[in-house]
Structure formats: C-alpha cells, structure tokens
Design a protein around this motif. Structure first.
Motif, PDB file in Angstrom:
ATOM      1  N   ASP A   1      90.708   1.599 -16.370  1.00  0.00           N
ATOM      2  CA  ASP A   1      90.662   0.829 -15.125  1.00  0.00           C
ATOM      3  C   ASP A   1      90.797  -0.666 -15.365  1.00  0.00           C
ATOM      4  OD1 ASP A   1      88.212   0.066 -16.175  1.00  0.00           O
ATOM      5  OD2 ASP A   1      87.011   1.020 -14.615  1.00  0.00           O
ATOM      6  N   ASP A   2      91.018  -1.068 -16.615  1.00  0.00           N
ATOM      7  CA  ASP A   2      91.264  -2.467 -16.985  1.00  0.00           C
ATOM      8  C   ASP A   2      90.053  -3.379 -16.831  1.00  0.00           C
ATOM      9  OD1 ASP A   2      94.139  -2.771 -17.800  1.00  0.00           O
ATOM     10  OD2 ASP A   2      94.443  -1.837 -15.859  1.00  0.00           O
ATOM     11  N   HIS A   3      88.862  -2.837 -16.715  1.00  0.00           N
ATOM     12  CA  HIS A   3      87.681  -3.681 -16.568  1.00  0.00           C
ATOM     13  C   HIS A   3      86.992  -3.975 -17.903  1.00  0.00           C
ATOM     14  CE1 HIS A   3      87.554  -4.173 -12.289  1.00  0.00           C
ATOM     15  NE2 HIS A   3      87.527  -2.867 -12.053  1.00  0.00           N
TER      16      HIS A   3
ATOM     17  N   GLY B   1      99.260  -4.075 -32.419  1.00  0.00           N
ATOM     18  CA  GLY B   1      98.019  -4.258 -31.686  1.00  0.00           C
ATOM     19  C   GLY B   1      98.204  -4.567 -30.214  1.00  0.00           C
ATOM     20  N   TRP B   2      99.437  -4.773 -29.758  1.00  0.00           N
ATOM     21  CA  TRP B   2      99.701  -5.002 -28.340  1.00  0.00           C
ATOM     22  C   TRP B   2      99.872  -3.652 -27.643  1.00  0.00           C
ATOM     23  CZ3 TRP B   2     104.033  -9.331 -28.318  1.00  0.00           C
ATOM     24  CH2 TRP B   2     103.580 -10.443 -29.040  1.00  0.00           C
ATOM     25  N   TYR B   3      99.550  -3.590 -26.357  1.00  0.00           N
ATOM     26  CA  TYR B   3      99.671  -2.323 -25.644  1.00  0.00           C
ATOM     27  C   TYR B   3      99.741  -2.564 -24.143  1.00  0.00           C
ATOM     28  CZ  TYR B   3      94.612  -3.150 -25.249  1.00  0.00           C
ATOM     29  OH  TYR B   3      93.387  -3.721 -25.011  1.00  0.00           O
ATOM     30  N   PHE B   4     100.335  -1.611 -23.436  1.00  0.00           N
ATOM     31  CA  PHE B   4     100.433  -1.669 -21.984  1.00  0.00           C
ATOM     32  C   PHE B   4      99.115  -1.250 -21.341  1.00  0.00           C
ATOM     33  CE2 PHE B   4     104.571  -2.861 -20.606  1.00  0.00           C
ATOM     34  CZ  PHE B   4     105.481  -2.481 -21.584  1.00  0.00           C
ATOM     35  N   SER B   5      98.854  -1.828 -20.184  1.00  0.00           N
ATOM     36  CA  SER B   5      97.734  -1.392 -19.355  1.00  0.00           C
ATOM     37  C   SER B   5      97.979   0.030 -18.879  1.00  0.00           C
ATOM     38  CB  SER B   5      97.604  -2.323 -18.143  1.00  0.00           C
ATOM     39  OG  SER B   5      96.874  -1.717 -17.095  1.00  0.00           O
ATOM     40  N   ALA B   6      96.899   0.813 -18.726  1.00  0.00           N
ATOM     41  CA  ALA B   6      97.035   2.186 -18.226  1.00  0.00           C
ATOM     42  C   ALA B   6      97.190   2.238 -16.719  1.00  0.00           C
ATOM     43  CB  ALA B   6      95.817   3.007 -18.644  1.00  0.00           C
ATOM     44  N   SER B   7      96.863   1.143 -16.020  1.00  0.00           N
ATOM     45  CA  SER B   7      96.895   1.177 -14.554  1.00  0.00           C
ATOM     46  C   SER B   7      97.822   0.141 -13.936  1.00  0.00           C
ATOM     47  CB  SER B   7      95.479   0.978 -14.000  1.00  0.00           C
ATOM     48  OG  SER B   7      94.944  -0.275 -14.403  1.00  0.00           O
ATOM     49  N   GLN B   8      98.213  -0.881 -14.699  1.00  0.00           N
ATOM     50  CA  GLN B   8      99.128  -1.912 -14.198  1.00  0.00           C
ATOM     51  C   GLN B   8     100.430  -1.802 -14.987  1.00  0.00           C
ATOM     52  OE1 GLN B   8      97.116  -5.847 -13.642  1.00  0.00           O
ATOM     53  NE2 GLN B   8      95.309  -4.797 -14.456  1.00  0.00           N
ATOM     54  N   PRO B   9     101.464  -1.196 -14.410  1.00  0.00           N
ATOM     55  CA  PRO B   9     102.656  -0.788 -15.172  1.00  0.00           C
ATOM     56  C   PRO B   9     103.384  -1.893 -15.911  1.00  0.00           C
ATOM     57  CG  PRO B   9     102.629   0.239 -13.005  1.00  0.00           C
ATOM     58  CD  PRO B   9     101.534  -0.772 -13.001  1.00  0.00           C
ATOM     59  N   THR B  10     103.309  -3.132 -15.429  1.00  0.00           N
ATOM     60  CA  THR B  10     104.059  -4.204 -16.089  1.00  0.00           C
ATOM     61  C   THR B  10     103.163  -5.131 -16.903  1.00  0.00           C
ATOM     62  OG1 THR B  10     103.902  -5.680 -14.156  1.00  0.00           O
ATOM     63  CG2 THR B  10     105.789  -4.165 -14.254  1.00  0.00           C
ATOM     64  N   THR B  11     101.895  -4.777 -17.044  1.00  0.00           N
ATOM     65  CA  THR B  11     100.945  -5.631 -17.765  1.00  0.00           C
ATOM     66  C   THR B  11     100.811  -5.204 -19.216  1.00  0.00           C
ATOM     67  OG1 THR B  11      99.659  -6.197 -15.796  1.00  0.00           O
ATOM     68  CG2 THR B  11      98.541  -6.376 -17.921  1.00  0.00           C
ATOM     69  N   LEU B  12     100.974  -6.172 -20.116  1.00  0.00           N
ATOM     70  CA  LEU B  12     100.833  -5.955 -21.542  1.00  0.00           C
ATOM     71  C   LEU B  12      99.635  -6.768 -22.037  1.00  0.00           C
ATOM     72  CD1 LEU B  12     102.485  -4.606 -23.944  1.00  0.00           C
ATOM     73  CD2 LEU B  12     103.400  -6.894 -24.354  1.00  0.00           C
ATOM     74  N   TYR B  13      98.793  -6.152 -22.863  1.00  0.00           N
ATOM     75  CA  TYR B  13      97.684  -6.864 -23.480  1.00  0.00           C
ATOM     76  C   TYR B  13      98.086  -7.320 -24.878  1.00  0.00           C
ATOM     77  CZ  TYR B  13      94.524  -5.396 -19.762  1.00  0.00           C
ATOM     78  OH  TYR B  13      93.914  -5.216 -18.544  1.00  0.00           O
ATOM     79  N   LEU B  14      97.776  -8.561 -25.197  1.00  0.00           N
ATOM     80  CA  LEU B  14      98.062  -9.083 -26.534  1.00  0.00           C
ATOM     81  C   LEU B  14      96.971 -10.064 -26.936  1.00  0.00           C
ATOM     82  CD1 LEU B  14      99.402 -12.127 -25.884  1.00  0.00           C
ATOM     83  CD2 LEU B  14     101.342 -10.690 -25.271  1.00  0.00           C
ATOM     84  N   ASN B  15      96.864 -10.316 -28.216  1.00  0.00           N
ATOM     85  CA  ASN B  15      95.843 -11.218 -28.722  1.00  0.00           C
ATOM     86  C   ASN B  15      96.478 -12.491 -29.262  1.00  0.00           C
ATOM     87  OD1 ASN B  15      96.817  -9.381 -30.820  1.00  0.00           O
ATOM     88  ND2 ASN B  15      95.435 -10.487 -32.197  1.00  0.00           N
ATOM     89  N   ASN B  16      95.747 -13.593 -29.135  1.00  0.00           N
ATOM     90  CA  ASN B  16      96.192 -14.879 -29.646  1.00  0.00           C
ATOM     91  C   ASN B  16      94.980 -15.584 -30.233  1.00  0.00           C
ATOM     92  OD1 ASN B  16      97.313 -17.357 -30.203  1.00  0.00           O
ATOM     93  ND2 ASN B  16      97.648 -17.953 -28.069  1.00  0.00           N
ATOM     94  N   GLY B  17      94.715 -15.351 -31.523  1.00  0.00           N
ATOM     95  CA  GLY B  17      93.544 -15.942 -32.162  1.00  0.00           C
ATOM     96  C   GLY B  17      92.262 -15.435 -31.525  1.00  0.00           C
ATOM     97  N   PRO B  18      91.477 -16.322 -30.887  1.00  0.00           N
ATOM     98  CA  PRO B  18      90.233 -15.886 -30.268  1.00  0.00           C
ATOM     99  C   PRO B  18      90.398 -15.328 -28.861  1.00  0.00           C
ATOM    100  CG  PRO B  18      90.427 -18.259 -30.066  1.00  0.00           C
ATOM    101  CD  PRO B  18      91.633 -17.798 -30.874  1.00  0.00           C
ATOM    102  N   ARG B  19      91.623 -15.369 -28.331  1.00  0.00           N
ATOM    103  CA  ARG B  19      91.830 -15.020 -26.925  1.00  0.00           C
ATOM    104  C   ARG B  19      92.517 -13.668 -26.740  1.00  0.00           C
ATOM    105  NH1 ARG B  19      94.786 -19.495 -23.699  1.00  0.00           N
ATOM    106  NH2 ARG B  19      96.322 -19.297 -25.358  1.00  0.00           N
ATOM    107  N   MET B  20      92.040 -12.921 -25.756  1.00  0.00           N
ATOM    108  CA  MET B  20      92.739 -11.734 -25.287  1.00  0.00           C
ATOM    109  C   MET B  20      93.520 -12.130 -24.046  1.00  0.00           C
ATOM    110  SD  MET B  20      91.266  -8.016 -24.076  1.00  0.00           S
ATOM    111  CE  MET B  20      92.411  -6.635 -23.878  1.00  0.00           C
ATOM    112  N   MET B  21      94.816 -11.776 -24.011  1.00  0.00           N
ATOM    113  CA  MET B  21      95.706 -12.234 -22.954  1.00  0.00           C
ATOM    114  C   MET B  21      96.313 -11.056 -22.191  1.00  0.00           C
ATOM    115  SD  MET B  21      95.370 -15.435 -23.693  1.00  0.00           S
ATOM    116  CE  MET B  21      96.545 -16.172 -22.551  1.00  0.00           C
ATOM    117  N   ARG B  22      96.613 -11.301 -20.912  1.00  0.00           N
ATOM    118  CA  ARG B  22      97.428 -10.383 -20.108  1.00  0.00           C
ATOM    119  C   ARG B  22      98.789 -11.037 -19.904  1.00  0.00           C
ATOM    120  NH1 ARG B  22      92.726  -9.515 -16.643  1.00  0.00           N
ATOM    121  NH2 ARG B  22      91.967  -7.372 -16.886  1.00  0.00           N
ATOM    122  N   PHE B  23      99.842 -10.240 -20.109  1.00  0.00           N
ATOM    123  CA  PHE B  23     101.202 -10.754 -19.972  1.00  0.00           C
ATOM    124  C   PHE B  23     102.000  -9.796 -19.107  1.00  0.00           C
ATOM    125  CE2 PHE B  23     105.637 -10.818 -21.644  1.00  0.00           C
ATOM    126  CZ  PHE B  23     105.970 -12.124 -21.283  1.00  0.00           C
ATOM    127  N   ASP B  24     102.604 -10.323 -18.033  1.00  0.00           N
ATOM    128  CA  ASP B  24     103.456  -9.501 -17.170  1.00  0.00           C
ATOM    129  C   ASP B  24     104.867  -9.513 -17.759  1.00  0.00           C
ATOM    130  OD1 ASP B  24     105.334  -8.771 -14.971  1.00  0.00           O
ATOM    131  OD2 ASP B  24     103.478  -8.646 -13.808  1.00  0.00           O
TER     132      ASP B  24
END
Length: 453
Positions: free
Chosen positions: A101-103, A48-71
C-alpha cells in the motif's frame, strides 16, 4: 507493462532505460533513458530500485541517505524520507523494500564512511516522525518489510551459532521474535501478507522451500513446529546447488495456500530444474511449473568474474502473469529460443543487443505444455534414497572437526552451515561488480494462479 533496465553508459547504453510491453500484442518498445545525461542518476545500475505495487508509474530509488519516489512518465521526483534527518548524520540506506500500500518502507542503514551495517529502519509515512530502528545485534545481512507493512524480517546471525537467523518484529505490538537458523530461518526468501516463503538449509530435503506464518509460533525445532507452520512447498533433487532467487511480488492479501511463487537460478551442473525458471504452489501440493529454461551461460563473457552476478535473479509482476529476468547468453542472434521451440522476445537493448542461447534443458519432471505437475516423477521413497546417498557422499568428503567425535546429525548441520557461508561469501566477494545482460520476459500462460482477473 512497464520495465526498466540499467544499461551501462560506459558501454554505450543510456543508463536506466524504460521499456513498455503490450500484453495483448507482445510488442516491446524502448521508451528511452529515464534520466538526462547530466543527471547523476543516469549512472545508476538500477540495483535495488523497484516499482511500486500500487502506483504503476512510480519507481522507488535510493540516493545516499534519502529514499526517493520517481514517476517514470512525468519524471517528477519526491523524497519519501531522509535517514539522517530521522537517525542522525553519517548514515545511508540500502536494500529498500515497501509494503504493497506504499505506506511502510524498510531499508538497511549503513555508516556512510565505512559502509558497516548499523541495522534496519522501518518508516511509516502516516507517522513520519516516529520511525522504528532495529540495531544490528549479530552478523547482519539485510531486512525486509512484508507486503502488509506489519512485519519486519531482519536477517542476521544473532547467537553466533550455525548460520543466519531471523528476527520477526511485529510493528503493531513491538514483539521481537527470534527465529533460529536450525529451526528453519530464512536465507533466500520473499515475503507475502503476513507470511514468508523461504529456503530452509536445515531441512532433510535439499533446496527445501517452506512457508512460515509470521504471526504464529516459530520456536519449534525444524520438524517440530505446529501444524500448518513451515509447510514444505518445493524442493530440489540434489544438495549440490541452492534454490537461488525467490520471487513473490505477485502476493495478494489472501491466504498463502491460494498463491504461488517462483525461483530462478543457474548452475554448472546438469541437474533437474536448477537451470530453469520454476514456479510452484504454496499449498503443500508440491506442484510446480517449469516456465522456461533460464537462457544463462555461466561461461559466457561479461557479467562479472563471479557466478553470483551471472545468475538470473528474476522478478514476477504484480499480476502473477509475467516473469522477467536477465541472462548472459553466448551466441548473438535475432531471437531467444528454448528447447520447446517457443520464442522469447528480447529487448531493444542498445548496449548488449539481443542475444540467443539454445538451452539443452533438464530432466525437470514438469511438462511445459501441460502446466502444473508434481515437481518430480519418481516415487517419494526412491527420491529420498537418492538424496540421502548424495548427502552421504558429501558428508564423507567433509573434513573432520578437531576436538571430538561428531554424530551424523552434527556433521549434517555443519555441512549446511558451510553451504550457507559459501553462498554469503560469494555475495560479499561480488560486491561492487556490475553486469551486462539481455532481458527476457515470459508469460506464465499455463498457471491458473497467474491468470489475470
């Protein structure tokens, strides 16, 4: 190119691990674990984790109720949103997706105690206090925001008939359109900019993949849509297997008919293209490219007890130039090779090592060297005769329904519904299992649509 893999810590791996691939030299480097051993994220599988389409080093991941950005390079972590803050306590998120566009971000919302699916949230960081929540109204599956951030596709059986339907919600206008399963609604699918590439289990052709424009009419019967709507772009040769995983992460903000998508699957049957990575144009030309054999052995040890977890669910990178998937192989060796003699570099995988499978290949009808060709070679009439005969055999084996006589059309629809239910049952049975695979990448060298600009 950056790649991350979830390497099982209980088997000696480092947890989610970052790799780099040099597109010029082909060198693959292990950049190490992304989290320290004392971090709870180090136990994550990466599902369920995935890279941003526009920010090359940004990974999206989930932590319970939170959506997180991780460089992945600086290891900086920030919160995108907290569903409990927006919708109330007792909720977690799953199956996240983001616009290119990450919005705008979407996710399935579940009850934190029972994990029952409650519905879908769409969060726009430009309007952080006004999320859209779509409550489940039927047998809920998942949801996904399109690459433009305008259309939200919710998959659920809204009418209790047939199989999975779709709700297409225009976030700009609030319009909620019901797209029924029997009219072509998506099961396996991926989204582009305002369109959907989706398997249609009610189509006369087996494994039919069609392109739907989300802002246009979707109310017609399966074969009675407006011109240009529901363009058939790919199909299989047999009803014995489905299309597998559809990947369209290479979608651009342009007309769908100028682009391509890819599929990955595995089967125990020796059938054309179901044990290959295949890409196809979205223009209705029915041209396809067999990229490589999938290197997957469903009888190999590991990977879970259900075939669903052993099937390669690959991803295409944002350039459309590389396709990356995982495969369970049965013979340890030094290289990964296919029947064409080409080599595929394995990752420096401290958990599973590098594996090798020699694939027997299939009568794909597409040539590895010459690139895009029509996905089958035999005449259309002969193909349809063979497929009709194949479906007739399956219909004859289908148990009769109590309480009346069924027409052939009704039996075909029931067969399609049973196929879809079996697929979803396999997915649900496999919940919670984890797999251990080798990672394989393949450059789409022969694809004009996949060449980097």
């Amino acid at each position: 190119m950056l790649i991350f893999l979830g390497l099982e810590r209980r088997s000696g791996g480092g947890g989610p691990t970052l790799f780099s691939y040099n597109k010029r030299t082909g060198e693959t480097s292990n950049l190490g674990a992304m989290f320290s051993p004392d971090s709870p994220y180090s136990w994550g599988t990466g599902e369920g984790w995935y890279f941003s389409a526009s920010q090359p080093t940004t990974l999206y991941l989930n932590n319970g109720p939170r959506m997180m950005r991780f460089d992945v390079m600086t290891h900086a972590m920030s919160e995108v949103y907290n569903v409990e803050t927006l919708l109330g306590a007792g909720r977690v998120i799953w199956q996240m997706h983001s616009s290119n566009d990450d919005h705008v971000h979407s996710a399935t919302v579940k009850d934190s105690s029972t994990y029952k699916e409650l519905g879908c949230i769409a969060f726009d960081d430009r309007h952080p206090t006004s999320p859209t929540f779509v409550a489940a109204k039927g047998d809920y599956d998942e949801c996904q925001i399109d690459k433009s951030g305008r259309y939200l596709v919710v998959k659920e059986n809204v009418d209790g008939r047939n199989g999975e339907d779709n709700r297409i919600i225009d976030l700009n206008t609030g319009n909620d359109t019901i797209f029924l399963d029997e009219n072509g609604a998506a099961g396996h699918s991926d989204l582009g900019y305002g369109y959907m590439v989706a398997e249609d289990n009610f189509n006369p052709m087996p494994g039919a993949v069609r392109v739907w424009q989300l802002g246009q009419d979707l109310s017609g019967a399966n074969q009675a849509h407006a011109a240009g709507q529901g363009t058939l772009v790919y199909e299989l040769s047999s009803w014995s297997t489905g299309i597998g995983h559809i990947a369209h992460g290479n979608s651009k903000n342009a007309a769908s008919n100028s682009q391509m998508a890819c599929v990955s699957n595995a089967s125990r049957d020796n059938l054309p293209r179901v044990n290959d990575i295949v890409c196809f144009r979205l223009d209705g030309s029915m041209q396809a490219l067999v990229v490589a054999p999938n290197m997957s052995d469903l009888n190999a040890a590991g990977g879970g007890s259900d075939d669903y977890w052993k099937i390669p669910s690959g991803n295409i990178d944002v350039t459309g130039e590389y396709f990356i998937w995982v495969a369970g192989c049965s013979h340890p060796d030094d290289a990964l090779s296919d029947d064409t003699g080409a080599d595929h570099s394995g990752t420096d995988d401290s958990d599973a090592g590098t594996g090798s499978c020699t694939h027997a290949g299939s009568d794909s009808g597409a040539d590895h060297a010459d690139g895009w060709q029509r996905d089958v070679d035999e005449p259309d009439e002969r193909r349809r005769e063979r497929r009709d005969a194949d479906q007739d055999r399956r219909l004859q084996r289908l148990p009769g329904r109590h309480g009346g006589v069924e027409s052939n059309g009704e039996r075909r629809r029931r067969l399609a519904v049973l196929d879809r239910r079996q697929q979803h049952a396999a997915i649900r049975r496999a919940g919670g299992q984890r797999h251990r695979h080798d990672a394989i990448g393949h450059q789409l060298r022969h694809s004009p649509a996949g060449r980097r600009r």
